[in-house]
Design an enzyme around this catalytic site. Sequence first.
Site, mmCIF file in Angstrom:
data_model
loop_
_atom_site.group_PDB
_atom_site.id
_atom_site.type_symbol
_atom_site.label_atom_id
_atom_site.label_comp_id
_atom_site.label_asym_id
_atom_site.label_seq_id
_atom_site.Cartn_x
_atom_site.Cartn_y
_atom_site.Cartn_z
ATOM 1 C CG HIS A 163 6.745 -10.968 -16.114
ATOM 2 N ND1 HIS A 163 5.729 -11.290 -16.975
ATOM 3 C CD2 HIS A 163 6.212 -10.144 -15.191
ATOM 4 C CE1 HIS A 163 4.620 -10.677 -16.603
ATOM 5 N NE2 HIS A 163 4.878 -9.973 -15.512
ATOM 6 C CG HIS A 200 -0.765 -12.378 -12.230
ATOM 7 N ND1 HIS A 200 -1.973 -12.112 -12.838
ATOM 8 C CD2 HIS A 200 0.031 -11.331 -12.503
ATOM 9 C CE1 HIS A 200 -1.896 -10.952 -13.466
ATOM 10 N NE2 HIS A 200 -0.687 -10.456 -13.287
ATOM 11 C CG ASP A 235 2.436 -11.225 -9.737
ATOM 12 O OD1 ASP A 235 2.551 -10.003 -9.897
ATOM 13 O OD2 ASP A 235 2.700 -12.069 -10.617
ATOM 14 C CD GLU A 291 2.458 -6.489 -9.551
ATOM 15 O OE1 GLU A 291 3.004 -7.164 -10.440
ATOM 16 O OE2 GLU A 291 1.334 -5.958 -9.683
ATOM 17 C CD GLU A 295 6.507 -9.464 -11.387
ATOM 18 O OE1 GLU A 295 5.546 -8.789 -11.048
ATOM 19 O OE2 GLU A 295 6.376 -10.594 -11.940
HETATM 20 O O1 G3P Z 1 6.061 -5.967 -12.581
HETATM 21 C C1 G3P Z 1 5.596 -5.894 -13.869
HETATM 22 C C2 G3P Z 1 4.407 -6.749 -14.142
HETATM 23 O O2 G3P Z 1 4.507 -7.939 -13.433
HETATM 24 C C3 G3P Z 1 3.093 -6.093 -13.843
HETATM 25 O O3 G3P Z 1 2.025 -6.708 -14.484
HETATM 26 O O4 G3P Z 1 0.102 -8.182 -14.646
HETATM 27 O O5 G3P Z 1 2.339 -9.127 -15.002
HETATM 28 O O6 G3P Z 1 1.626 -8.461 -12.730
HETATM 29 P P1 G3P Z 1 1.505 -8.192 -14.205
HETATM 30 CA CA CA Z 2 3.556 -8.889 -11.572
#
Ligand code: G3P
Ligand code: CA
Length: 228
Positions: free
Chosen positions: A9, A51, A38, A103, A36
Amino acid sequence: MDKIIKVGHRGASGYEPENTLLAFKKAIEIGADMIELDVRRCKSGELVVIHDETVNRTTNGKGEVSEKTLTELKGLEMEKGERIATLEEVLDFLDKKIKVNIELKDKDIAMQARAVIEQYIEENGWTYEDLLVSSFHHEELMQFKLADPEIRIGVLTEIVPPRFLKFAEEIKAYSVNVPINRIRIGFVEDAHKRGLKVFVYAANDSPEIKKAKEIGADYICSNFPDRI
Ligand code: G3P
Ligand code: CA
């Protein structure tokens, strides 16, 4: 049953500063299958990996990402001296060593992200299986899928509203991406019947990871992917 995909993450963000090359490198080193990250658009138009809407929490600067040029963002420091990277820089750095869940944090960046992905698939040897595009902005995902039916999309949600799985099935999603604490009994079975993979986030401690495994999640996203 297929192997569970271990997802780092924001990279292996439990060990290194989130969404940095260091965190992505660490995820590879500790055996994650996917990272993952952002993505947002900055003022000069590039897609950058960060993020929050602002740089305040993760850098030594202040202000909105959308109000700063790439040069300005590059001038900021994150923990351990890391710098904000563009999506292309991250994909170049990873060089297909690990799958990537991109994302889309901003609205209206689907077509720009698609152009980048298309380039990496057509020219740099990435495959559709290497990539997943996820977002809480479901219209962005629909737009993406319409433009590129082969792309895998993950429908992100914070809560599981009624008919969520039906919606995901209708838009031909690859996965439903849901918080580990929002999964109800029967959800995974229902998703699988509809041909949807279940991606859970963020399972960080052992009870959460245990639950994710017991319910039959296909992808487990964790700040500590080596704990999965
Ligand atoms: O993809 C799952 C997660 O990353 C979504 O929430 O706030 O960590 O971007 P956040
Ligand atoms: Ca995310």
